[in-house]
Structures are given as structure tokens and as C-alpha cells.
Scaffold this active site. Sequence first.
Site, PDB file in Angstrom:
ATOM      1  N   ASP A 150      20.856 -28.256   4.315  1.00  0.00           N
ATOM      2  CA  ASP A 150      21.238 -28.802   5.594  1.00  0.00           C
ATOM      3  C   ASP A 150      19.962 -28.589   6.630  1.00  0.00           C
ATOM      4  O   ASP A 150      18.781 -28.747   6.066  1.00  0.00           O
ATOM      5  CB  ASP A 150      22.533 -28.206   5.980  1.00  0.00           C
ATOM      6  CG  ASP A 150      23.128 -28.928   7.371  1.00  0.00           C
ATOM      7  OD1 ASP A 150      23.998 -29.882   7.115  1.00  0.00           O
ATOM      8  OD2 ASP A 150      22.695 -28.776   8.678  1.00  0.00           O
TER       9      ASP A 150
ATOM     10  N   TYR B 141      20.579 -31.142  16.891  1.00  0.00           N
ATOM     11  CA  TYR B 141      20.557 -32.415  16.528  1.00  0.00           C
ATOM     12  C   TYR B 141      19.629 -33.381  17.281  1.00  0.00           C
ATOM     13  O   TYR B 141      18.807 -34.478  17.014  1.00  0.00           O
ATOM     14  CB  TYR B 141      21.793 -33.269  16.255  1.00  0.00           C
ATOM     15  CG  TYR B 141      22.532 -32.802  15.088  1.00  0.00           C
ATOM     16  CD1 TYR B 141      22.673 -33.536  13.813  1.00  0.00           C
ATOM     17  CD2 TYR B 141      23.163 -31.772  15.054  1.00  0.00           C
ATOM     18  CE1 TYR B 141      23.157 -33.144  12.737  1.00  0.00           C
ATOM     19  CE2 TYR B 141      23.810 -31.024  13.660  1.00  0.00           C
ATOM     20  CZ  TYR B 141      23.787 -31.950  12.517  1.00  0.00           C
ATOM     21  OH  TYR B 141      24.390 -31.607  11.491  1.00  0.00           O
TER      22      TYR B 141
ATOM     23  N   HIS C  90      27.840 -29.486  -0.494  1.00  0.00           N
ATOM     24  CA  HIS C  90      26.968 -29.331   0.639  1.00  0.00           C
ATOM     25  C   HIS C  90      26.636 -27.748   0.853  1.00  0.00           C
ATOM     26  O   HIS C  90      25.633 -27.375   1.039  1.00  0.00           O
ATOM     27  CB  HIS C  90      27.327 -30.123   1.794  1.00  0.00           C
ATOM     28  CG  HIS C  90      26.513 -29.929   2.998  1.00  0.00           C
ATOM     29  ND1 HIS C  90      24.926 -30.723   2.958  1.00  0.00           N
ATOM     30  CD2 HIS C  90      26.319 -29.577   4.031  1.00  0.00           C
ATOM     31  CE1 HIS C  90      24.625 -30.538   4.015  1.00  0.00           C
ATOM     32  NE2 HIS C  90      25.415 -29.527   4.649  1.00  0.00           N
TER      33      HIS C  90
END
Length: 463
Positions: free
Chosen positions: A225, A375, A432
Site C-alpha cells: 500500500d 491521498y 492486500h
Amino acid sequence: MLLEVFLLLGSVIIYFLFYKKKEETLPFKEGWWGKGQKPDAEEDTTVRPFKVETTEEELSDLYRRLDQARFTEPLEDSCFHYGTNSVYLKKVVSYWKNQFNWKKQVEVLNKYPQFKTKIQGIDIHFVHVKPPRLPEGQSAKPLLMVHGWPGSFYEFYKIIPLLTDPASHGLSDEHVFEVICPSIPGYGFSEAPHKKDFNSVSAASVFYELMLRLGFNEFYTQGGDWGWLICTNLAQIAPNHVKGLHLNLASVSNFGFTRLLSILLGRYLPGLFGFQDEDVRRMFPFLQKGVYKFLMESGYAHIQATKPDTVGCGLNDSPIGLAAYILEKFSTWTDPEFRSLEDGGLERKFNLDDLLTNIMIYWVSGCIVSSMRFYKENLQKRIGTQKHERLTVQVPTGIASFPNEILHTPQAWAQKKYTNIVSFHFMSRGGHFAALEEPELLAEDILQFVGKVEKEQFWRKKE
């Protein structure tokens, strides 16, 4: 004329020997992320012990909010296709109120030594675990492990003992690690940046400074990630200090004509583009497994890359909203087929204590808004325009490719970015959140990767 030719050739040689080499290193990002102006006094570099704590007031406030929950009835047979199913969410909330013991989980969190230190104006939290024992003649290898969103340093709690004491867990003790797991600034117990533009390069620079402060001149890094990008940037900033880079997610942003052609024709001519059979199985048909899958699962990223505070303020005020938002990712990103289950398959790979502990880290620290801002800081500029995206990574790289990862990157694509891949493995299962879901598989891959790097460096020194 001959003199001009020699001068031109000399200039080219000097460029490639000196300036070209400089361009291949990402500049260290010196910043000040604390409140107000940077003080004139030198920063306090003390490393302070830290423990997670809780209070009755904190718990009373949580239970009051859980008691006042207002649920929305799900559509019939919708399962997790519309997001977290509120029928299952009610079960989670009931467990949260009546069985989950946060005080006990605080003790679990504190079983590993934790610290804080001030770097570039903000407090950085990290877990630092040394091996309980070392085989004779061995020294521990420093390993920096970096989490992502919506995870935390707690993701690594199951893999830490496998790396710091592998022999006690049935693994080879040829390589034993000293593990450092920091919280990304704005996540968990690391202070959030108070200024704009704190991106992955900023985080990499902070963690590089952390490792040097702890006395590690050479170390390994591991991430998935956001940890993938932060560790990648760190390898670009300090290639002479990062001995090896291990990733359980590898993404590349620059799409050239060859890559576009491989998307169009790779299913029919895989060998021409360096694809293996497993690449073909995971990638094609590309419209379904690439484009549609990305569109279906990237809505959150668009929100967080544009207006993170709008959604974040609501999540920071509601523990149930926060849980619904985070649990959905732990469901779908672990296995996309879990969308067709009413409980999202969450307890097939995790237990509620682990899932709620991760959520509680976000809740008690109030970090969901600052974690989402990461982000925007990384994606607000046009993809492909930042220097770190154009630069390659030359340190030895290992990639563990899990089958249920959000998007698959074949080695043929990855090696354009990571030019020294010494290990690329298709993992047999997992998604993930690899360190939490499949700690044994990930630990084994890290151990074999480091073994290859150490062997290669040993023979280089012999030459």
C-alpha cells in the site's frame, strides 16, 4: 574541428560519470511540518519511550456513541456489493460493546517496545523490536516495515516474531531481524503534519532520518500500500543505505506504447511481452480485471484525493461510520469474491479483535482525516509528472505478488521501474493486507529475498 569533437566527447563522458548519476538519486526532502514557523533552536532528537493508554472517559464516550447508532437497512440480497452490509455491521457493533476488551488490546499493543521522537517538527511514533536471541556469530539486520491505509503499525504484530525469532516459529534463522515499524505521520500515534504537501517523499525522508537517528547506516525496507511508495522513495533517496527493498505491492505509473500494446495483445502473445501464465490469468480479460475492477474499487481514492476533510469529519465523529468505512476495505481487498457474502468474509481471514483494534487506533488517535489527506498530497499533481515517478530504483528488490491484490503488476512491467529485481514470486494465496492475513508466507518471502541479497553482496566483496 578535431578539438571540438574531443571536447564534445569529454563533456558527454563527464555528464554520464557525474551528473547522470546524480539525477538517478531522489533528493532528500527537508521540511518543517510542525505548527507555525520553524524555531531557531535545534530540534530535540531525544527518543522517548511511549505506551498506548486509555481512560474510562474515552470508553464511556465510545459506548455512548455506539448505543446511539442509527443503522440503514440494506437492500435485499446486496451483501457487500453496496459497501459494508448493516446487518453484519450490527453484529460487529454488538461484539464491540459487549465482548471486545480495549483495555486488553492496549496490553497487546504495548507488548512490543514503542517510542516517539521529533523529526522535522512532528512526533514520529514507532515500534522497535530486537531479537530475543541471536545465533552465534550473527548480528540482527535492521528492517523498516511501513504500513498503508486503512491499516496501521498493528498490521505487523503477527509477523514481527517470525522475523525477530524465526527459529522458534519453524523458519530458518540464517537471517534474523531487528524490526522498526513507524506510523506514517498523520496515522495512528504519529503526529499529523500541520502544513500542506506532506507526501510519500516527505514520509520517506522522515523515516530515513529516523533510521539514521537509531544508528542504522544500512538497512532493509518492506512495504505494501502506501508503504510500497514510501519505501520505494526511500530506496531512491538513499540507495547506498538501503540494502534491499521488499514489496508486497508494486505499481508503475508510466504507460508507454509497449505497455499499451502488451495490454492489447498480451493475452494472445504473452511470451512476446514477458508475461507468465499466472500474469495472464490475473490480468485478462483486461477490461474486466483491470479497468472495471479499478473503477469499482477506486471511488474512495478519488474522494480522498480531492476533498478528504468532507468525508473525514463525519468518520471522525462516528465510530460506526469509521468501522463501516474501514471494514469494507478489509473485506474486498482481501478477496473480491467476499462482496457476495453477507458478512463480507471478514472473519474467514481475520478475527474481530484484530479488526477492531486497528479501527480503535484510528478512533482514539482521531487520525482518520489526516490519514485520508495523504491521498490528496500524493495524487493532487498529475500522475507521471513527479520526479520519483520518472526515476528507477536500482537497489536489490524483491516482490511478493499476492493473488487477491487490488491490481496485478507483472514482473515485465515492474522491472522497468525496479531495475534490480532479484526475487519475484507469485504467492499461493492472500490479498492486500498480507502481513496481517498471511504473516508466514510474507515472512518466508522476506527471508529468502534477504538471503539472496546477502549472498550476492558477500561474493561481490570477495571479488
